[in-house]
Design a protein around this motif. Structure first.
Motif, PDB file in Angstrom:
ATOM      1  N   GLY A  21      53.790  41.796 -70.409  1.00 22.31           N
ATOM      2  CA  GLY A  21      52.381  41.456 -70.508  1.00 22.31           C
ATOM      3  C   GLY A  21      51.697  42.451 -71.409  1.00 22.31           C
ATOM      4  O   GLY A  21      52.339  43.400 -71.905  1.00 22.31           O
ATOM      5  N   PRO A  22      50.410  42.305 -71.654  1.00 18.65           N
ATOM      6  CA  PRO A  22      49.680  43.277 -72.467  1.00 18.65           C
ATOM      7  C   PRO A  22      49.764  44.669 -71.846  1.00 18.65           C
ATOM      8  O   PRO A  22      49.638  44.822 -70.627  1.00 18.65           O
ATOM      9  CB  PRO A  22      48.247  42.738 -72.457  1.00 18.65           C
ATOM     10  N   ALA A  23      50.009  45.683 -72.667  1.00 19.26           N
ATOM     11  CA  ALA A  23      50.181  47.050 -72.173  1.00 19.26           C
ATOM     12  C   ALA A  23      48.984  47.499 -71.348  1.00 19.26           C
ATOM     13  O   ALA A  23      47.829  47.376 -71.775  1.00 19.26           O
ATOM     14  CB  ALA A  23      50.393  48.011 -73.338  1.00 19.26           C
ATOM     15  N   GLY A  24      49.247  47.980 -70.152  1.00 25.06           N
ATOM     16  CA  GLY A  24      48.202  48.469 -69.258  1.00 25.06           C
ATOM     17  C   GLY A  24      47.636  47.420 -68.333  1.00 25.06           C
ATOM     18  O   GLY A  24      46.825  47.736 -67.463  1.00 25.06           O
ATOM     19  N   GLU A  35      52.354  46.193 -53.396  1.00 22.21           N
ATOM     20  CA  GLU A  35      52.959  46.378 -54.699  1.00 22.21           C
ATOM     21  C   GLU A  35      51.936  46.220 -55.811  1.00 22.21           C
ATOM     22  O   GLU A  35      51.091  45.325 -55.775  1.00 22.21           O
ATOM     23  CB  GLU A  35      54.088  45.369 -54.880  1.00 22.21           C
ATOM     24  N   LEU A  36      52.033  47.109 -56.790  1.00 20.33           N
ATOM     25  CA  LEU A  36      51.155  47.054 -57.954  1.00 20.33           C
ATOM     26  C   LEU A  36      52.002  47.329 -59.187  1.00 20.33           C
ATOM     27  O   LEU A  36      52.547  48.423 -59.349  1.00 20.33           O
ATOM     28  CB  LEU A  36      50.035  48.094 -57.835  1.00 20.33           C
ATOM     29  N   ILE A  37      52.138  46.319 -60.059  1.00 23.69           N
ATOM     30  CA  ILE A  37      52.986  46.439 -61.242  1.00 23.69           C
ATOM     31  C   ILE A  37      52.138  46.295 -62.496  1.00 23.69           C
ATOM     32  O   ILE A  37      51.349  45.355 -62.623  1.00 23.69           O
ATOM     33  CB  ILE A  37      54.111  45.389 -61.230  1.00 23.69           C
ATOM     34  N   VAL A  38      52.321  47.248 -63.403  1.00 24.65           N
ATOM     35  CA  VAL A  38      51.525  47.315 -64.625  1.00 24.65           C
ATOM     36  C   VAL A  38      52.452  47.170 -65.827  1.00 24.65           C
ATOM     37  O   VAL A  38      53.486  47.845 -65.904  1.00 24.65           O
ATOM     38  CB  VAL A  38      50.749  48.649 -64.711  1.00 24.65           C
ATOM     39  N   ALA A  39      52.070  46.304 -66.777  1.00 25.46           N
ATOM     40  CA  ALA A  39      52.872  46.094 -67.976  1.00 25.46           C
ATOM     41  C   ALA A  39      52.801  47.307 -68.897  1.00 25.46           C
ATOM     42  O   ALA A  39      51.779  47.995 -68.974  1.00 25.46           O
ATOM     43  CB  ALA A  39      52.401  44.849 -68.714  1.00 25.46           C
TER      44      ALA A  39
END
Length: 311
Positions: free
Chosen positions: A255-258, A267-271
């Motif tokens: 996904g888009p960075a950040g 759960e929290l997932i960041v691109a």
């Protein structure tokens, strides 16, 4: 019995000092460490780990703000020590002091000539090295540039961070010093000069280096997070305020960075620029350190998929 002045400051050095004190071949005449500092928001005065060990053993303690030209240095030189052992002391030793003893050696937490400087363990993790180590070297008035007496290394595990690696390498350094120093003092262990072409540096981490750049790969950000934990701690921005990330793991995702690409109660997932980062332990501005589950069920309950960090 060899008479020693020990110089060091953090827990890494305290482990080395305890090893010397337990060895009957050496007598520690005094300990030199950094001055007590005020830490935290409440500015509580905190003694160094090395000072705590020294006081427990009723050893004289010197804490000059700067050794060169100080009255403390004159007092140290008058003690009649055979040599000096340093470990993460935090100051240069004046040439006059080095020349006043028969030997001066340093326990440095890297495989020299790689990572001269004050943050070798941080850089080993941040750079994704497979191994980290300790070098015993002769002291000269140039940062970590002395001839090498002995070196040893261990594998860096996926679960390691600055704190765990400091503890492991402190034991490696203690044991390496105690096993190599007798042969060195007897003239049976010949130091080897460092290869200037292989020198790299590990200066103390600067505030701007703590900021996460979400365009980097998940693996790079994972290494940055663990390479700054438990200090100084990597951070990003959320709602315009600093958001610290103490622990995270690299996972699949895009996904888009950040951008938050997955979120549930636990759960929290960041691109990232490649892959994604699953946040495990965080600290929003003005809040204590907490699990990501506690954050999502509290201060971060309005955080949604599509929201961006770093803005």
């Amino acid at each position: 019995m060899t008479k020693i002045i020990f110089m060091g400051t953090p827990a890494f050095a305290a482990t080395v000092l305890k090893g010397i004190l337990a060895d009957s071949h050496y007598e520690v005449l005094a300990v030199v460490t950094q001055p007590d500092r005020a830490v935290g928001r409440k500015k509580v005065i905190q003694t160094t780990p090395v000072k705590e060990v020294a006081l427990a053993y009723d050893l004289p303690v010197y804490q000059p703000e700067k050794l060169s030209g100080s009255s403390e240095m004159e007092a140290i030189m008058s003690l009649g020590a055979d040599g000096i052992v340093t470990a993460a002391f935090g100051q240069f030793l004046p040439t006059r002091l080095l020349h006043s003893v028969d030997f001066a050696v340093n326990v440095h937490a890297s495989l020299l000539p790689k990572y001269r400087g004050g943050a070798p363990i941080h850089y080993a993790l941040i750079n994704g090295d497979e191994r980290a180590g300790v070098t015993i070297m002769e002291m000269v008035k140039e940062m970590d540039a002395g001839d090498m007496i002995a070196a040893d290394s261990i594998a860096i595990e996926e679960t390691d961070n600055v704190g765990t690696l400091f503890e492991k390498l402190a034991v490696v350094g203690r044991d390496l010093l105690l096993s190599s120093l007798p042969a060195y003092l007897a003239g049976n262990l010949r130091p080897v000069a460092q290869d200037p072409s292989q020198v790299t540096f590990s200066p103390n981490i600067q505030p701007e280096e703590e900021v996460l750049d979400w365009s980097k790969t998940a693996r790079q950000l994972f290494n940055q997070v663990r390479g700054m934990y438990p200090w100084p701690v990597a951070h990003t921005y959320w709602k315009g305020e600093r958001f610290k990330i103490q622990e995270a793991v690299a996972v699949e995702g895009e996904g888009p960075a950040g951008q938050v690409i997955s979120r549930n109660k636990k759960e929290l997932i960041v691109a990232t620029g490649q892959g994604a980062l699953s946040l495990l332990t965080v600290q929003p501005a003005g809040k204590p350190k907490m699990t990501v589950a506690d954050f999502l069920n509290g201060a971060g309950r309005d955080l949604a998929v599509g929201d961006r960090f770093g803005e």
